[in-house]
Design an enzyme around this catalytic site. Structure first.
Site, PDB file in Angstrom:
ATOM      1  N   GLY A  75       0.843  -1.190   0.000  1.00  0.00           N
ATOM      2  CA  GLY A  75       0.000   0.000   0.000  1.00  0.00           C
ATOM      3  C   GLY A  75       0.875   1.235   0.000  1.00  0.00           C
ATOM      4  O   GLY A  75       1.417   1.625   1.034  1.00  0.00           O
ATOM      5  N   MET A 101       1.274   7.848   2.959  1.00  0.00           N
ATOM      6  CA  MET A 101       1.897   7.330   4.176  1.00  0.00           C
ATOM      7  C   MET A 101       2.803   6.146   3.860  1.00  0.00           C
ATOM      8  O   MET A 101       3.962   6.101   4.280  1.00  0.00           O
ATOM      9  CB  MET A 101       0.814   6.915   5.179  1.00  0.00           C
ATOM     10  CG  MET A 101       0.073   8.075   5.805  1.00  0.00           C
ATOM     11  SD  MET A 101       0.933   8.821   7.201  1.00  0.00           S
ATOM     12  CE  MET A 101       0.592   7.619   8.494  1.00  0.00           C
ATOM     13  N   LYS A 126      -4.921   4.570  18.914  1.00  0.00           N
ATOM     14  CA  LYS A 126      -4.959   5.491  17.769  1.00  0.00           C
ATOM     15  C   LYS A 126      -6.362   6.060  17.575  1.00  0.00           C
ATOM     16  O   LYS A 126      -6.525   7.227  17.196  1.00  0.00           O
ATOM     17  CB  LYS A 126      -4.499   4.766  16.502  1.00  0.00           C
ATOM     18  CG  LYS A 126      -4.500   5.630  15.230  1.00  0.00           C
ATOM     19  CD  LYS A 126      -3.651   6.880  15.382  1.00  0.00           C
ATOM     20  CE  LYS A 126      -3.303   7.545  14.068  1.00  0.00           C
ATOM     21  NZ  LYS A 126      -4.347   7.698  13.091  1.00  0.00           N
ATOM     22  N   GLU A 175      -7.900  14.538  18.631  1.00  0.00           N
ATOM     23  CA  GLU A 175      -7.521  15.432  17.528  1.00  0.00           C
ATOM     24  C   GLU A 175      -8.733  16.184  16.984  1.00  0.00           C
ATOM     25  O   GLU A 175      -8.659  17.385  16.702  1.00  0.00           O
ATOM     26  CB  GLU A 175      -6.867  14.593  16.429  1.00  0.00           C
ATOM     27  CG  GLU A 175      -6.425  15.333  15.194  1.00  0.00           C
ATOM     28  CD  GLU A 175      -5.920  14.350  14.150  1.00  0.00           C
ATOM     29  OE1 GLU A 175      -6.590  14.215  13.105  1.00  0.00           O
ATOM     30  OE2 GLU A 175      -4.888  13.696  14.383  1.00  0.00           O
TER      31      GLU A 175
END
Length: 307
Positions: A7, A11, A171, A178
């Site tokens: 992938g 990122m 996360k 966030e």
């Protein structure tokens, strides 16, 4: 050490680059060939199928998935599960739902394959500054992978947090926080922008980052955005959500934990996607009905006329 990154979005590609710069042998695989070819020129070993990916690695083989959460990850994980052998390691570094990670860990464990769920934070800046890595799953796999984790992360920027699901749970909550932080900054800057004072928002953000209680990296990014476009006139206020905020709110409900700030920040993202909120129309209609308050008609919205 050696491992494969599967992938190669923003990122995944940059993580492969950081590993290459750290001296690791990196095999790269992607559905489309162009990102593979780019990284081959930078020193990676290209693999154009899952089968090729495994053939280029020596046991115990490490496959690190950096794919969108959901069906894409599920399909690729199932595919590699058919090819991997006992003691091999499969890592999911995407934003998966933690309950999916628990289920996948058990599925792979039944086949003798070790699984790690790695919450990965750092965005497009991770290549330069490193990625914060929140790791859950098989502890022996974590120890095997630690040289790569140390390369990907800044100093003290990775941790083993517990069994399967622990990394993605951390996360998830990280992203929920966030959401709330970004919404607070957004509301504050809107109040400033509407005030009778002509603030230079970039300069004010820079000032707040010099010793104030609310200094942060997000505030540095706000300064950067305001320097590029002082009133953000080129940006439409349409905000997507990755799923992590939703999962945080759902988990808070399951745990009977009040989380009003994170919940409302998620709701505001939904509101940003509406051209003309039906709920707002209902509120306007009710105010007219009970109090005789004026409403703005659709024709007035188009022409700019006053009610």
């Amino acid at each position: 050490m050696e491992l494969a990154i599967v992938g190669l979005g923003r990122m995944g590609s940059n993580m492969a680059r950081r590993l290459l710069r750290g001296g690791h042998r990196v095999v790269v695989h992607n559905r489309s060939p162009e990102p593979i070819q780019i990284l081959e020129r930078e020193g990676a070993v290209g693999a154009y199928s899952p089968e090729d990916t495994l053939r280029t690695l020596t046991p115990p083989r490490v496959i690190w998935l950096m794919l969108p959460a959901g069906e894409v990850t599920e399909r690729m994980l199932q595919h590699f599960a058919e090819l991997l052998e006992p003691s091999d390691i499969l890592v999911d570094g995407g934003n998966a739902y933690w309950k999916d990670s628990v289920r996948r860990a058990q599925f792979l464990q039944d086949r003798g394959i070790r699984f790690l769920d790695v919450g990965t934070s750092g965005g497009i800046w991770g290549l330069e500054y490193g990625y914060c890595l929140m790791v859950g799953g098989d502890e022996s796999a974590f120890r095997h992978l630690e040289p790569a984790l140390a390369t990907l992360a800044p100093e003290n920027g990775y941790r083993y947090l517990g069994p399967a699901g622990a990394g993605h749970f951390a996360k998830m909550v990280h992203n929920g926080i966030e959401y709330g932080l970004m919404q607070a900054y957004a509301e504050g800057f809107e109040i400033l922008e509407r005030s009778p004072y002509r603030y230079d928002l970039a300069d004010l953000a820079a000032l707040w980052n010099r010793g104030s209680v609310i200094r942060s990296w997000l505030l540095e990014l706000a300064e950067r955005a305001f320097r590029n476009d002082p009133r953000l006139s080129a940006i439409r206020g349409y905000v997507e959500d990755s799923g992590e905020g939703r999962w945080t709110v759902l988990t808070a409900i399951e745990e009977d934990v009040p989380a009003p700030v994170i919940t409302l920040s998620l709701q505001m993202r939904f509101r940003s996607r509406q051209e003309d909120s039906f709920a707002a129309k209902v509120v306007a209609a009710l105010r007219r009905e009970f109090g005789g308050h004026a409403v703005k008609t659709a024709e007035q919205e188009t022409t700019g006329a006053s009610p």
